[in-house]
Motif scaffolding. Structure first.
Motif, PDB file in Angstrom:
ATOM      1  N   GLN A 188       0.843  -1.195   0.000  1.00 30.86           N
ATOM      2  CA  GLN A 188       0.000   0.000   0.000  1.00 30.86           C
ATOM      3  C   GLN A 188       0.878   1.244   0.000  1.00 30.86           C
ATOM      4  O   GLN A 188       1.917   1.278   0.633  1.00 30.86           O
ATOM      5  CB  GLN A 188      -0.894   0.005   1.233  1.00 30.86           C
ATOM      6  N   ASN A 189       0.455   2.258  -0.753  1.00 32.00           N
ATOM      7  CA  ASN A 189       1.201   3.509  -0.736  1.00 32.00           C
ATOM      8  C   ASN A 189       0.325   4.599  -0.118  1.00 32.00           C
ATOM      9  O   ASN A 189      -0.856   4.395   0.113  1.00 32.00           O
ATOM     10  CB  ASN A 189       1.692   3.866  -2.138  1.00 32.00           C
ATOM     11  N   PRO A 190       0.946   5.753   0.190  1.00 33.02           N
ATOM     12  CA  PRO A 190       0.184   6.798   0.879  1.00 33.02           C
ATOM     13  C   PRO A 190      -1.098   7.201   0.145  1.00 33.02           C
ATOM     14  O   PRO A 190      -2.106   7.499   0.776  1.00 33.02           O
ATOM     15  CB  PRO A 190       1.175   7.961   0.934  1.00 33.02           C
ATOM     16  N   LEU A 191      -1.069   7.159  -1.198  1.00 35.09           N
ATOM     17  CA  LEU A 191      -2.261   7.552  -1.943  1.00 35.09           C
ATOM     18  C   LEU A 191      -3.407   6.566  -1.690  1.00 35.09           C
ATOM     19  O   LEU A 191      -4.555   6.955  -1.522  1.00 35.09           O
ATOM     20  CB  LEU A 191      -1.924   7.615  -3.438  1.00 35.09           C
ATOM     21  N   ASP A 192      -3.057   5.250  -1.637  1.00 36.41           N
ATOM     22  CA  ASP A 192      -4.071   4.243  -1.291  1.00 36.41           C
ATOM     23  C   ASP A 192      -4.711   4.581   0.045  1.00 36.41           C
ATOM     24  O   ASP A 192      -5.907   4.446   0.244  1.00 36.41           O
ATOM     25  CB  ASP A 192      -3.425   2.854  -1.153  1.00 36.41           C
ATOM     26  N   ALA A 193      -3.833   5.004   0.968  1.00 35.44           N
ATOM     27  CA  ALA A 193      -4.310   5.266   2.328  1.00 35.44           C
ATOM     28  C   ALA A 193      -5.259   6.449   2.349  1.00 35.44           C
ATOM     29  O   ALA A 193      -6.290   6.423   3.002  1.00 35.44           O
ATOM     30  CB  ALA A 193      -3.124   5.517   3.255  1.00 35.44           C
ATOM     31  N   VAL A 194      -4.902   7.501   1.604  1.00 34.26           N
ATOM     32  CA  VAL A 194      -5.745   8.693   1.594  1.00 34.26           C
ATOM     33  C   VAL A 194      -7.083   8.391   0.932  1.00 34.26           C
ATOM     34  O   VAL A 194      -8.136   8.798   1.405  1.00 34.26           O
ATOM     35  CB  VAL A 194      -5.030   9.851   0.861  1.00 34.26           C
ATOM     36  N   LEU A 195      -7.032   7.621  -0.163  1.00 35.71           N
ATOM     37  CA  LEU A 195      -8.267   7.332  -0.897  1.00 35.71           C
ATOM     38  C   LEU A 195      -9.003   6.128  -0.333  1.00 35.71           C
ATOM     39  O   LEU A 195     -10.097   5.806  -0.777  1.00 35.71           O
ATOM     40  CB  LEU A 195      -7.946   7.090  -2.377  1.00 35.71           C
ATOM     41  N   GLN A 196      -8.386   5.454   0.662  1.00 33.23           N
ATOM     42  CA  GLN A 196      -8.993   4.265   1.260  1.00 33.23           C
ATOM     43  C   GLN A 196      -9.415   3.255   0.196  1.00 33.23           C
ATOM     44  O   GLN A 196     -10.564   2.828   0.145  1.00 33.23           O
ATOM     45  CB  GLN A 196     -10.189   4.645   2.141  1.00 33.23           C
ATOM     46  N   THR A 197      -8.475   2.893  -0.666  1.00 33.15           N
ATOM     47  CA  THR A 197      -8.795   1.942  -1.722  1.00 33.15           C
ATOM     48  C   THR A 197      -9.042   0.561  -1.130  1.00 33.15           C
ATOM     49  O   THR A 197      -8.684   0.288   0.005  1.00 33.15           O
ATOM     50  CB  THR A 197      -7.634   1.834  -2.724  1.00 33.15           C
ATOM     51  N   ARG A 198      -9.652  -0.286  -1.954  1.00 34.38           N
ATOM     52  CA  ARG A 198      -9.956  -1.632  -1.482  1.00 34.38           C
ATOM     53  C   ARG A 198      -8.672  -2.401  -1.159  1.00 34.38           C
ATOM     54  O   ARG A 198      -8.589  -3.135  -0.204  1.00 34.38           O
ATOM     55  CB  ARG A 198     -10.751  -2.374  -2.541  1.00 34.38           C
ATOM     56  N   ARG A 199      -7.647  -2.173  -2.024  1.00 39.15           N
ATOM     57  CA  ARG A 199      -6.369  -2.836  -1.808  1.00 39.15           C
ATOM     58  C   ARG A 199      -5.820  -2.502  -0.411  1.00 39.15           C
ATOM     59  O   ARG A 199      -5.384  -3.382   0.312  1.00 39.15           O
ATOM     60  CB  ARG A 199      -5.371  -2.356  -2.878  1.00 39.15           C
ATOM     61  N   GLN A 200      -5.915  -1.202  -0.055  1.00 41.70           N
ATOM     62  CA  GLN A 200      -5.421  -0.747   1.237  1.00 41.70           C
ATOM     63  C   GLN A 200      -6.135  -1.468   2.375  1.00 41.70           C
ATOM     64  O   GLN A 200      -5.518  -2.021   3.275  1.00 41.70           O
ATOM     65  CB  GLN A 200      -5.638   0.766   1.318  1.00 41.70           C
ATOM     66  N   LYS A 201      -7.485  -1.517   2.298  1.00 39.85           N
ATOM     67  CA  LYS A 201      -8.252  -2.102   3.398  1.00 39.85           C
ATOM     68  C   LYS A 201      -7.966  -3.589   3.530  1.00 39.85           C
ATOM     69  O   LYS A 201      -7.771  -4.104   4.630  1.00 39.85           O
ATOM     70  CB  LYS A 201      -9.747  -1.877   3.175  1.00 39.85           C
ATOM     71  N   ARG A 202      -7.943  -4.272   2.361  1.00 45.86           N
ATOM     72  CA  ARG A 202      -7.734  -5.714   2.402  1.00 45.86           C
ATOM     73  C   ARG A 202      -6.347  -6.034   2.928  1.00 45.86           C
ATOM     74  O   ARG A 202      -6.176  -6.860   3.811  1.00 45.86           O
ATOM     75  CB  ARG A 202      -7.901  -6.294   0.993  1.00 45.86           C
ATOM     76  N   GLU A 203      -5.334  -5.306   2.413  1.00 45.41           N
ATOM     77  CA  GLU A 203      -3.972  -5.597   2.830  1.00 45.41           C
ATOM     78  C   GLU A 203      -3.784  -5.305   4.313  1.00 45.41           C
ATOM     79  O   GLU A 203      -3.135  -6.058   5.028  1.00 45.41           O
ATOM     80  CB  GLU A 203      -2.985  -4.755   2.014  1.00 45.41           C
ATOM     81  N   GLU A 204      -4.397  -4.211   4.774  1.00 46.46           N
ATOM     82  CA  GLU A 204      -4.220  -3.825   6.167  1.00 46.46           C
ATOM     83  C   GLU A 204      -4.798  -4.894   7.100  1.00 46.46           C
ATOM     84  O   GLU A 204      -4.171  -5.273   8.081  1.00 46.46           O
ATOM     85  CB  GLU A 204      -4.884  -2.462   6.389  1.00 46.46           C
ATOM     86  N   SER A 205      -5.990  -5.407   6.769  1.00 44.20           N
ATOM     87  CA  SER A 205      -6.564  -6.388   7.683  1.00 44.20           C
ATOM     88  C   SER A 205      -5.816  -7.716   7.595  1.00 44.20           C
ATOM     89  O   SER A 205      -5.611  -8.389   8.611  1.00 44.20           O
ATOM     90  CB  SER A 205      -8.068  -6.570   7.414  1.00 44.20           C
ATOM     91  N   GLU A 206      -5.363  -8.066   6.390  1.00 46.26           N
ATOM     92  CA  GLU A 206      -4.559  -9.288   6.286  1.00 46.26           C
ATOM     93  C   GLU A 206      -3.255  -9.146   7.054  1.00 46.26           C
ATOM     94  O   GLU A 206      -2.803 -10.075   7.724  1.00 46.26           O
ATOM     95  CB  GLU A 206      -4.258  -9.596   4.813  1.00 46.26           C
ATOM     96  N   ALA A 207      -2.640  -7.964   6.952  1.00 47.99           N
ATOM     97  CA  ALA A 207      -1.369  -7.728   7.634  1.00 47.99           C
ATOM     98  C   ALA A 207      -1.541  -7.860   9.139  1.00 47.99           C
ATOM     99  O   ALA A 207      -0.701  -8.434   9.828  1.00 47.99           O
ATOM    100  CB  ALA A 207      -0.840  -6.340   7.283  1.00 47.99           C
TER     101      ALA A 207
END
Lengths: 334, 308
Positions: free
Chosen positions: A188-207
């Motif tokens: 995930q990159n900072p832009l994912d985090a700001v836009l709360q993309t699906r990739r960000q959410k999925r990766e964060e919970s898996e992590a």
């Protein structure tokens, strides 16, 4: 076992590290065979931790080099001042030609175009450096500005470590400490985090689930959301190991992992190392003072004294070596 | 003081505090991660106000309030995104050229560089737009509002407070819940250990400067919308107050910086209300001294003795 032709994960060749007048590590050649538990021992001040720090990329060697997974790790030359100069060259040339064009009386369109191009070059390099840092660094390496053997590159290459004096992130929770260890695994990159993309959410919970698994792996229970500084001492040592494992290393460097532990805690740690070796297939290199640990789990022992390698081999051989006994007990002890 | 005046002043204090808080966050984030008091940060805010002035007045040719709600929202979004991105990049460039080469130099060297950068930014703006005060278009009608009891609450105040609180909450979530946020915190706690765990500290520090400067850029837009003017030295005054706010809240602590910003807003507004307008700065700094005497690490600061 000692001289079997197993490929070394790590090899140092003529490695020397000098601090001013002090030669902390002198001309050390040693190998860590793949899948082994190797120990680095020696009296206090023998240069063990310095050697660790050079391997981890924290210090550049004064001479000699390191090979990791068969690839040579080159030290950075100290020419990083060239980097800003290179940044400015393109825009400066374009800016100067814009000035020249203006003096020569060319149309305003040409002058503006050149100024605009200078700006684009500057911003383009900036964007390249932040979006594709590896391309940028490779470019700099080719231009001879520096080599990227920084500690974080060594982590990416597959070296994880713990510290002699525990260096957890004290004001972060156990889970967060492990998540920092996973930094290089996450995409995930900072832009994912700001836009709360699906990739960000999925990766964060898996992590977070994976971090919890690493905490269980080192038998740390019920402390996931406690701040690292509030954990008992032994648990802090375990958390450091979990954090190092989370970076998925191929080689794990453990700096006195059982320091200050009682015999039963030490026993539990030794079992953990054996499990890491057999279940995760990791190669372990440890610095250790406790001879029961060294003799109990090592496949291979290297002895340093005053920065030099004085003995190497299977634990039993090293224990019988007269130079080793001298180094520990002083001359005349034999 | 009757309830109406109290409500009125409460809103004023929150609005003023919101602007200070936005700037204070940049000071505190940078200090937290590289222990540098970035004296140029106030001027980043100032440049932000000029960037937004250029976009709104020169590029869009706007002069006053926009009455069409859809158009207003569109222009505001563009203004904030543009100013924040531009100032974020300016912050990254400043860090790259002025601070990174001095990262391992004695603490005083980057501090002096920061003062130098501050003057450079002021001179650039002075040459570009001249030393006079310039009027910014106030896109939201500053007279429009609604009544709460006998108090008159202006929409612009509601807007400023909402923007600031939104950004502060967003920043908090970013720092606590994301990969880069964790990298920032771990770098602040132990730079070397973070690097040895795979964190690229150069990228992390650059991102910190980007975010801090982007927030100052947002504060610059707010300056134009709320006060309707800007000039090349507002960065000094605004920056000093915001820096005080960061210290008051506990420098290095983002929640503290936000709290400090609002606290200073309250002190200033209520000092003026009590008839001591000329004394408001003396009162602000007296309170700062008192807080630091009894809590040297600020309101929410953590003791830093254990850092190696």
């Amino acid at each position: 076992m000692s001289d079997s032709p197993v490929t070394p994960v790590l090899r140092t060749v003529g490695l020397t590290k000098q601090f001013g007048g002090l030669i902390a590590v002198r001309d050390v050649d040693f190998e860590v065979p793949e899948g082994s538990i190797s120990s680095l021992i020696g009296p206090n001040g023998a240069g063990k931790t310095t050697l660790f720090n050079v391997i981890a990329g924290l210090f550049d060697p004064t001479s000699g080099y390191i090979e990791f997974m068969g690839r040579r790790v080159v030290a950075r030359p100290e020419r990083s001042w060239l980097e800003p100069v290179l940044w400015m060259t393109g825009p400066a040339v374009l800016g100067a030609s814009a000035y020249g064009a203006a003096v020569a009386g060319l149309s305003a369109l040409v002058v503006e175009f050149l100024l605009f191009a200078a700006l684009i070059v500057l911003i383009g390099v900036l964007i390249l450096a932040s979006v594709r840092p590896t391309w940028y660094v490779d470019g700099l390496v080719r231009l001879g500005v520096f080599k990227s053997a920084r500690p974080n590159d060594m982590v990416a290459a597959g070296i994880g470590r713990t510290f002699q004096n525990i260096r957890l992130f004290a004001n972060m929770t156990a889970t967060e400490n492990v998540l920092v260890g996973m930094h290089d695994q996450l995409r995930q990159n900072p832009l994912d985090a700001v836009l709360q993309t699906r990739r960000q959410k999925r990766e964060e919970s898996e992590a977070r689930r994976e971090a919890a698994r690493w905490l269980r792996y080192v038998s740390l229970r019920g402390h996931d959301d406690d701040l690292a500084r509030n954990l008992p001492y032994g648990d802090q040592r375990r958390l450091e190991i979990a954090r190092a494992l989370a970076s998925k290393p191929k080689l794990l460097l453990l700096d006195e992992p059982t320091a200050g532990m009682n015999p039963s805690e030490t026993e539990a740690m030794m079992q953990l190392f054996a499990r890491i070796k057999s279940e995760l297939g990791l190669t372990i290199l440890l610095i250790e003072h406790d001879m029961r640990v060294v003799m109990g789990i090592s496949d291979r022992v290297t002895v340093l004294d005053h920065g030099e390698k004085i003995a190497e081999g299977a634990p039993a051989e090293v224990r019988a070596d007269t130079r080793v006994i001298e180094a520990y007990l002083g001359k005349g002890a034999i | 003081m009757d309830v109406g005046t109290l409500t009125q002043q409460l809103v004023n204090a929150l609005t003023l505090g919101a602007i200070y808080a936005l700037i204070a966050l940049g000071y505190t984030m940078v200090y937290g991660i590289i222990e540098l008091i970035n004296f140029a940060h106030g001027d980043v805010f100032m440049v932000g106000s000029f960037v937004s002035l250029w976009l709104l007045a020169d590029f869009f040719g706007l002069r006053g309030p926009i009455n069409n709600p859809a158009e207003l929202v569109g222009v505001l979004v563009v203004a904030f995104v543009f100013s924040m991105v531009v100032m974020g990049l300016v912050g990254v460039v400043i860090e790259r050229f002025a601070y990174r080469p001095l990262r391992n130099a004695p603490r005083l060297a980057p501090l002096i560089t920061a003062i130098g950068v501050s003057f450079i930014l002021q001179n650039i703006i002075q040459i570009w737009r001249g030393p006079a005060q310039l009027n910014s278009p106030q896109l939201i009608n500053v007279q429009a509002g609604f009544r709460v009891g006998s108090a008159e609450v202006h929409w612009i105040s509601v807007f400023v407070i909402a923007i600031a609180v939104g950004l502060i909450i967003g920043l908090h979530l970013f720092i606590s819940r994301t990969r880069m946020g964790r990298a920032m915190r771990s770098t602040a706690l132990d730079r070397e250990a973070a690097q040895l765990m795979g964190v690229d500290i150069n990228t992390t520090i650059a991102v910190t400067f980007f975010i801090g400067s982007a927030l100052a850029g947002a504060a610059g837009v707010v300056q134009g919308l709320y006060y309707g003017y800007t000039f090349f030295t507002i960065g000094f005054q605004g920056g000093l107050k915001a820096f005080t706010a960061a210290v008051l809240g506990g420098i290095g602590n983002t929640t503290g910086a936000a709290l400090g910003g609002f606290t200073i807003g309250f002190i200033e507004v209520f000092a003026s209300q009590a008839g001591y307008a000329n004394w408001s700065e003396a009162i602000v700094f007296s309170i700062l001294i008192l807080v630091l005497v009894f809590r040297p690490t600020g309101l929410l600061g953590q003791p830093t003795a254990e850092r190696g």
